[in-house]
Design an enzyme around this catalytic site. Structure first.
Site, PDB file in Angstrom:
ATOM      1  N   ASN A  18       0.859  -1.182   0.000  1.00 16.33           N
ATOM      2  CA  ASN A  18       0.000   0.000   0.000  1.00 16.33           C
ATOM      3  C   ASN A  18       0.899   1.237   0.000  1.00 16.33           C
ATOM      4  OD1 ASN A  18      -2.922  -1.033   0.450  1.00 16.33           O
ATOM      5  ND2 ASN A  18      -1.669  -2.204   1.897  1.00 16.33           N
ATOM      6  N   GLU A  19       1.172   1.733  -1.178  1.00 14.98           N
ATOM      7  CA  GLU A  19       2.105   2.837  -1.366  1.00 14.98           C
ATOM      8  C   GLU A  19       1.444   4.176  -1.024  1.00 14.98           C
ATOM      9  OE1 GLU A  19       5.118   2.330  -1.778  1.00 14.98           O
ATOM     10  OE2 GLU A  19       5.603   0.771  -3.239  1.00 14.98           O
ATOM     11  N   PRO A  20       2.227   5.253  -0.947  1.00 20.14           N
ATOM     12  CA  PRO A  20       1.651   6.577  -0.707  1.00 20.14           C
ATOM     13  C   PRO A  20       0.485   6.867  -1.649  1.00 20.14           C
ATOM     14  CG  PRO A  20       4.032   6.707  -0.574  1.00 20.14           C
ATOM     15  CD  PRO A  20       3.704   5.311  -1.004  1.00 20.14           C
ATOM     16  N   THR A  80      10.464   2.009  -3.670  1.00 18.40           N
ATOM     17  CA  THR A  80      10.241   0.593  -3.374  1.00 18.40           C
ATOM     18  C   THR A  80      10.964  -0.282  -4.390  1.00 18.40           C
ATOM     19  OG1 THR A  80       8.091   1.056  -2.380  1.00 18.40           O
ATOM     20  CG2 THR A  80       8.484  -1.197  -3.117  1.00 18.40           C
TER      21      THR A  80
END
Length: 639
Positions: free
Chosen positions: A162-164, A181
């Site tokens: 769950n990235e920014p 990442t």
């Protein structure tokens, strides 16, 4: 009262945090908690539903679970697991897949039913993914939800993938990976260009439904993002901050990962302190930088207004504290890293005698010496010390395949030019071209390719050391066995690595040893190489008298410098010395422009080193000390 004191210390922390001395101890404790949960559920004839994570963080925890299974009878027959994520696309048999990871570290070593293992499918057609994600969520719900979810945290603040920008109510879905990442995964894939751009991940909303959530983080590389997650405002820019909304979460950290939290980094803001020399120095430097004043201009009011009234009261007035810290910093600066002959050394970082010292510079990779301490290296030689350099590893994994062909083509042409038969070399070259044509990411090179890559780095290191002023007999190539796997994953350190190091140290009998003191990455070559040196010196201390007079100075690599309050020797560089250092780094042509493993920093190594050294000098100048062109910094290891 103790509880009130703890609440005061942690008042900046917005969720529960437990800090352990090291990652090994913390991992064992988490594994024990998982084991207790499994046994408790089994006692009631219930299944345990676990959410599992991958990456380097949980490896020790999985090893302890395997040990508990083998040695203490913990069984996993009633355990059902759901992994957080998987790269997309990704074959389950690929070395980088999380199926491979989980099998290698856990599933192949315990008695879990394979039908109870659930990992996102990285082989689906993209149009099949939404239905798969809904089924993944539904299966968790039908089992009554996750009893415990294990998390790590990425440097972007991601949990799972769950990235920014991820929403707090997000479900399992296909996501695009953040650039940082992908940089962090580059080594596993043989380069960032080989890292998938997408992944399937559980959503933050899915994670939130777990009855218990444990987020683990180790080492100093994670400290900045841990501080944001624990003390920062909730934001989609740092998805882990959403965990502040959960009543069932706990962060489990080692001391390095917790280092930036207020209670550890600036404890004077949350509690009364025992003001020893090191803490006082750290606090005064922090105050100077916070109020943007040189140290000698700090006032009692500055102390009182910034949480340091206790220090001013106990050690003040302020000016006395300022003078003391200013002098301590002044005494770290020396133009004589090997000690100044015939000088009073009581206020200097190094001993005056012997005037001409034997010096051993250990370089984990073939370029760390000139990148990290090239100016000091050259100055030690210029000042007449007997300097040796030892390259601990070949660095042969960090050379582009194209360079191999270029050098072998040169060798073929050279052989032909002097009339030598190049048929065998041509055959080797043809095999190399064929191998490179079908080579997969992170595939182990052939022995011939590894040799050529090692030769390239060796000749570059020789050129740089010669430029620094060394004769060939003082240049040592150790090729420590732990490194020579042909893979990014290295072998465990053995007695052979230590014995080779002891042999070289006994040969030189140095008064000074310089070694790379980069400890941010516990799986990196630097810390492994450093620990080999420490073990060798500790063994020699038992039998060799010269070791008692041997001082070990740590330097840092091109990424991070020591904190100013930690620095014990600062060697200023003139503009001309900065140029000489740069020229020494230039000799490592295979690492120039874009090296194989550059990290997320796109600058060339010489630029990184130059900027870092200038930043150190700038900090000293802002604190009120002399304004130098650049500085290299060192910390002495205390045995």
């Amino acid at each position: 009262m103790a509880r009130l004191n703890l609440l005061e210390e942690t008042r900046y922390e917005k969720l529960p945090v437990t800090v352990y001395e090291n990652a090994e101890l913390a991992s064992r404790q988490v594994a024990r908690r998982i084991a207790e949960l499994i046994k408790k559920k089994q006692a009631h004839s219930e299944k345990t539903v676990l959410g599992l994570a991958t990456g380097s963080t949980p490896i020790r925890m999985y090893a302890e679970l395997v040990r508990l299974h083998r040695e203490e009878g913990l069984n996993f027959r009633d355990v059902i697991t759901f992994n957080l994520d998987e790269y997309y696309p990704m074959r389950p048999t690929a070395p980088q897949s999380y199926v491979t990871f989980m099998n290698e570290h856990l599933f192949d070593h315990i008695d879990i039913d394979p039908n109870n293992i659930n990992i996102p499918n990285g082989t689906l057609a993209q149009e099949e993914i939404p239905a798969f994600c809904l089924a993944y969520e539904r299966k968790i719900e039908e089992l009554g939800g996750l009893d415990l979810q294990i998390l790590g945290i990425g440097r972007t603040g991601h949990i799972g993938f769950n990235e920014p920008g991820s929403a707090p109510n997000s479900g399992t879905r296909l996501v695009t990976l953040d650039d940082l990442t992908r940089w962090d995964a580059a080594r596993d894939f043989g380069g960032k260009e080989n890292v998938p751009t997408k992944a399937i991940t559980m959503g933050i909303g899915t994670i939130f439904k777990a009855r218990e959530i444990i987020l683990m983080a180790w080492n100093g590389k994670k400290a900045p993002i841990v501080k944001k997650a624990v003390e920062g405002e909730m934001s989609g820019e740092v998805p882990a901050t959403y965990l502040q909304l959960s009543d069932n979460v706990e962060f489990i950290l080692d001391q390095d990962a917790a280092a930036d939290l207020t209670r550890f980094n600036t404890p004077w803001l949350v509690k009364d302190c025992v003001w020893d020399t090191q803490l006082t120095k750290k606090a005064v430097i922090w105050l100077s930088q916070t109020v943007n004043k040189p140290i000698l201009k700090l006032t009692d009011e500055d102390y009182n207004n910034n949480g340091m009234a206790q220090l001013a009261t106990e050690k003040g007035p302020a000016y006395n504290i300022n003078i003391d810290i200013f002098n301590q910093l002044q005494h770290t600066i020396t133009g004589w890293p090997g000690g100044k002959p015939n000088a009073d050394d009581s206020q200097r970082p190094e001993r005056a005698n012997p005037a001409h010292k034997r010096v051993m510079i250990f370089s984990p990779h073939p370029d760390d010496d000139v990148i990290s301490m090239g100016g000091t290296f050259i100055r030690l030689v210029d000042q007449g010390h007997e300097v040796h350099v030892a390259y601990q590893t070949s660095g042969n994994t960090a050379v582009w395949d194209d360079d191999v062909l270029r050098y072998v083509e040169f060798a073929i042409d050279f052989n032909q030019s002097i009339g030598l038969d190049g048929q065998k070399l041509q055959h080797i070259y043809d095999d190399m071209r064929q191998f490179f044509g079908t080579k997969q990411p992170n595939q182990i090179d052939t022995p011939e390719v590894r040799n050529v890559k090692g030769f390239i780095r060796k000749t570059e290191a020789i050129a740089a050391a010669r430029y620094a002023g060394l004769s060939d007999e003082k240049i040592h190539f150790m090729a420590l066995p732990f490194y020579e796997t042909g893979k990014t994953q290295k072998n465990p350190v053995s007695d052979i690595d230590v014995a080779l190091t002891m042999e070289l140290l006994q040969q030189v009998k140095p008064h000074q040893v310089y070694a790379a003191g980069d400890f941010a990455d516990p799986h990196g070559t630097h810390i492994v190489a450093f620990n080999i040196i420490i073990e060798a010196l500790n063994r020699l201390r038992k039998t060799e008298a010269w070791v008692q007079d041997c001082w070990l100075w740590m330097y840092r690599g091109a990424w991070h410098e020591f904190e100013t309050h930690e620095i014990e020797m600062a060697v200023p560089l003139s503009p001309q010395e900065v140029i000489r250092k740069r020229n020494a780094i230039y000799k490592h042509q295979s690492q120039k422009d874009t090296p194989v493993f550059p990290g997320e920093d796109s600058r060339e190594f010489w630029v990184r080193a130059q900027d870092r050294n200038r930043e150190t000098a700038k900090i000293y100048d802002q604190l009120g000390l002399a304004d130098y062109e650049a500085m290299e910094a060192f910390v002495r290891w205390k045995f």
